[in-house]
Design a protein around this motif. Structure first.
Motif, PDB file in Angstrom:
ATOM      1  N   UNK A 438       0.813  -1.202   0.000  1.00 47.37           N
ATOM      2  CA  UNK A 438       0.000   0.000   0.000  1.00 47.37           C
ATOM      3  C   UNK A 438       0.850   1.257   0.000  1.00 47.37           C
ATOM      4  N   UNK A 439       1.872   1.266   0.858  1.00 44.09           N
ATOM      5  CA  UNK A 439       2.764   2.426   0.929  1.00 44.09           C
ATOM      6  C   UNK A 439       3.553   2.587  -0.364  1.00 44.09           C
ATOM      7  N   UNK A 440       4.031   1.455  -0.903  1.00 47.14           N
ATOM      8  CA  UNK A 440       4.843   1.516  -2.125  1.00 47.14           C
ATOM      9  C   UNK A 440       4.062   2.055  -3.318  1.00 47.14           C
ATOM     10  N   UNK A 441       2.821   1.591  -3.490  1.00 43.36           N
ATOM     11  CA  UNK A 441       2.071   2.076  -4.657  1.00 43.36           C
ATOM     12  C   UNK A 441       1.742   3.558  -4.521  1.00 43.36           C
ATOM     13  N   UNK A 442       1.520   4.021  -3.296  1.00 47.37           N
ATOM     14  CA  UNK A 442       1.256   5.448  -3.104  1.00 47.37           C
ATOM     15  C   UNK A 442       2.508   6.284  -3.338  1.00 47.37           C
ATOM     16  N   UNK A 443       3.657   5.794  -2.864  1.00 39.74           N
ATOM     17  CA  UNK A 443       4.914   6.499  -3.114  1.00 39.74           C
ATOM     18  C   UNK A 443       5.217   6.552  -4.604  1.00 39.74           C
ATOM     19  N   UNK A 444       4.929   5.446  -5.298  1.00 39.65           N
ATOM     20  CA  UNK A 444       5.138   5.405  -6.745  1.00 39.65           C
ATOM     21  C   UNK A 444       4.246   6.421  -7.441  1.00 39.65           C
ATOM     22  N   UNK A 445       2.979   6.437  -7.070  1.00 38.64           N
ATOM     23  CA  UNK A 445       2.037   7.381  -7.686  1.00 38.64           C
ATOM     24  C   UNK A 445       2.449   8.823  -7.402  1.00 38.64           C
ATOM     25  N   UNK A 446       2.834   9.102  -6.152  1.00 36.41           N
ATOM     26  CA  UNK A 446       3.185  10.467  -5.759  1.00 36.41           C
ATOM     27  C   UNK A 446       4.451  10.938  -6.467  1.00 36.41           C
ATOM     28  N   UNK A 447       5.476  10.086  -6.504  1.00 40.49           N
ATOM     29  CA  UNK A 447       6.737  10.490  -7.128  1.00 40.49           C
ATOM     30  C   UNK A 447       6.556  10.739  -8.619  1.00 40.49           C
ATOM     31  N   UNK A 448       5.765   9.903  -9.267  1.00 39.86           N
ATOM     32  CA  UNK A 448       5.537  10.079 -10.702  1.00 39.86           C
ATOM     33  C   UNK A 448       4.620  11.255 -10.984  1.00 39.86           C
ATOM     34  N   UNK A 449       3.685  11.485 -10.090  1.00 37.84           N
ATOM     35  CA  UNK A 449       2.792  12.641 -10.243  1.00 37.84           C
ATOM     36  C   UNK A 449       3.586  13.944 -10.135  1.00 37.84           C
ATOM     37  N   UNK A 450       4.487  13.987  -9.169  1.00 36.37           N
ATOM     38  CA  UNK A 450       5.282  15.197  -8.966  1.00 36.37           C
ATOM     39  C   UNK A 450       6.298  15.423 -10.077  1.00 36.37           C
ATOM     40  N   UNK A 451       6.739  14.321 -10.705  1.00 39.58           N
ATOM     41  CA  UNK A 451       7.734  14.452 -11.780  1.00 39.58           C
ATOM     42  C   UNK A 451       7.103  14.456 -13.161  1.00 39.58           C
ATOM     43  N   UNK A 452       5.757  14.425 -13.207  1.00 38.98           N
ATOM     44  CA  UNK A 452       5.079  14.426 -14.501  1.00 38.98           C
ATOM     45  C   UNK A 452       5.177  13.119 -15.237  1.00 38.98           C
TER      46      UNK A 452
END
Length: 488
Positions: A438-452
């Motif tokens: 759960x934490x990993x998929x959210x970190x993945x989504x957040x990092x990619x969202x912030x980096x476009x």
């Protein structure tokens, strides 16, 4: 360590792969994006015919199997009963399979087809019909046929044959009962995990963007990284709580709530919208869609429009099949094969048809000028259209709440499935494993969202999932071989 040594290899390789993708996106986003897009373009250009043929075969096989002599076989022992009521079963499979996508694309896709149709004038009555029938095509029987075949095969091997629920175990007839411990089996399971977390993270990102856009449009809350981070953090806490609660306590309750809210939103929109036009679009859309099903059988000499829409969608649904198929299998013990296929194919498809008829008609009825304005930004298209109707603000608020609940159920289902996949197919993975994913998929989504990099992740997921065409085709052969051994 909360995973046994037997499970560690698949888990660790999957973690390394996910982290590597994130680092590449953050460190060399342009180069990585170029490579990913070239790979997707190659697959669509060179193998578009394979996607079109395969999806048609999946649908035909599903229908034939449902009405075959094997239709009465249960997914489990002969005396097993379903674990969940029809309402809860439909709610969970629908929430996992499409939920957030319908809210995101329910207005945006018909508008795109209305503005730029194939072979007819934009903004015309024929463009309206084109918009509805193609939305039906992309969100109707075909994607649910993909889910149906993979889910049915997994449910059969785990509940009827008592093998762990792993994608690799579909290959038991080819590689033996220990296939999941072999390199090829582990490679299949790692790819399945990556496709699952890629699809889930993309969904989280898209949901975050639309929630933020809706809050900005309605309440003037800023659209920025801080707000998006807060949204993801809040939703992460909610879906991890739901996933830890398990299927019975967390996921089922939220899925039932989803369906109730979706029905309220749909009925309210039908009442305040052009009701007769909506009903007319629904029935004409069904007729046009039925004709289109036959015409779509030809996989060759398709215009470039198909590469951008239909073939891309087929690739996208296949990339989601490991996640959705595994989850649907998990909740389908005790159903007969006929009951399973008819339920998975028809009920969600009909809901999708009603959804696109309603919101697509509300959108296209406003004319080309508003349509062009709305499609300029997909995440706000829904809110722009609703703003032109009575109670539009109320509908938009309900839609934002529904986005949040669909957001949670998609993520908690993915978290549960990732736990299963990385725990040797355990139907009830431990909480530490679920929390980790759960934490990993959210970190993945957040990092990619912030980096476009969200679109890049979607592209990579689709590319990585290309081998699943062959996995699903093989699962058909596997299922046929198993069923031939039944005493019927």
């Amino acid at each position: 360590m909360f995973l046994s040594k037997k499970d560690n290899k698949v888990f660790i390789i999957s973690i390394i792969l996910v982290i590597s993708i994130v680092l590449c996106c953050l460190i060399i986003p342009n180069s990585f994006s170029t490579i990913a897009n070239k790979a997707l373009t190659f697959l669509v250009d060179e193998f578009g015919w394979l996607y079109l043929i395969s999806m048609t075969l999946f649908l035909i096989f599903s229908i034939m199997l449902a009405f075959s002599k094997y239709g009465n076989i249960k997914l489990g022992d002969d005396n097993s009963k379903p674990e969940y009521s029809y309402v809860s079963w439909f709610a969970m499979l629908f929430s996992a399979g499409m939920g957030i996508g319908l809210v995101f694309w329910g207005v945006a896709e018909p508008l795109n087809h209305y503005v730029a149709p194939l072979g007819v004038d934009s903004g015309s009555e024929l463009a309206k019909r084109f918009a509805i029938k193609k939305s039906f095509m992309h969100w109707g029987l075909h994607p649910w046929a993909v889910y149906s075949i993979l889910a049915l095969s997994l449910a059969y091997i785990q509940f009827r044959k008592k093998y762990p629920c792993l994608i690799s175990n579909l290959f038991i007839p080819f590689f033996g009962k220990d296939v999941s411990t072999k390199k090829i089996g582990k490679s299949i399971d790692v790819l399945a995990i990556f496709a699952t977390i890629g699809g889930a993270a993309t969904s989280l990102g898209l949901g975050t963007l639309q929630i933020n856009s809706g809050l900005n449009y309605l309440f003037n809350i800023p659209e920025n990284s801080m707000i998006q981070t807060i949204i993801i953090l809040i939703v992460t806490v909610l879906f991890i709580i739901s996933a830890v609660g398990g299927v019975d306590r967390g996921i089922k309750i939220l899925s039932n709530l989803n369906v109730l809210m979706a029905i309220v939103l749909l009925l309210l929109s039908m009442v305040i919208g052009p009701t007769l036009d909506i009903l007319n679009s629904f029935f004409i859309g069904l007729k046009d869609y039925s004709i289109d099903l036959i015409l779509e059988i030809n996989p060759f000499e398709k215009p470039d429009w198909y590469k951008s829409w239909t073939i891309f969608y087929w690739a996208w649904w296949i990339s989601w099949a490991p996640f959705v198929g595994t989850f649907i299998a998990r909740i389908s013990k005790g159903r007969t094969i006929r009951e399973f296929i008819i339920g998975v194919l028809l009920v969600p498809s009909i809901v999708s048809f009603l959804w696109f008829s309603t919101f697509g008609t509300m959108a296209t009825n406003l004319g080309l000028a508003i349509a062009n304005s709305a499609v300029s930004k997909t995440s706000t298209a829904f809110f722009i259209i609703m703003n032109n109707y009575p109670l539009g603000s109320s509908i938009s608020i309900v839609a934002i709440i529904l986005l949040c609940t669909f957001f949670v159920t998609s993520a908690d289902s993915a978290t549960f499935v990732l736990g299963m996949m990385s725990s040797n197919g355990n139907l009830n993975p431990n909480n530490k494993t679920k929390i980790t994913w759960g934490i990993l998929q959210s970190l993945l989504a957040l990092s990619l969202l912030l980096s476009g990099g969200l679109s890049m992740l979607q592209t990579i997921s689709i590319v990585a999932a290309f081998p699943f065409i062959f996995v699903i085709l093989s699962s058909i052969l596997c299922l046929i071989k198993f069923l031939s051994q039944e005493n019927i």
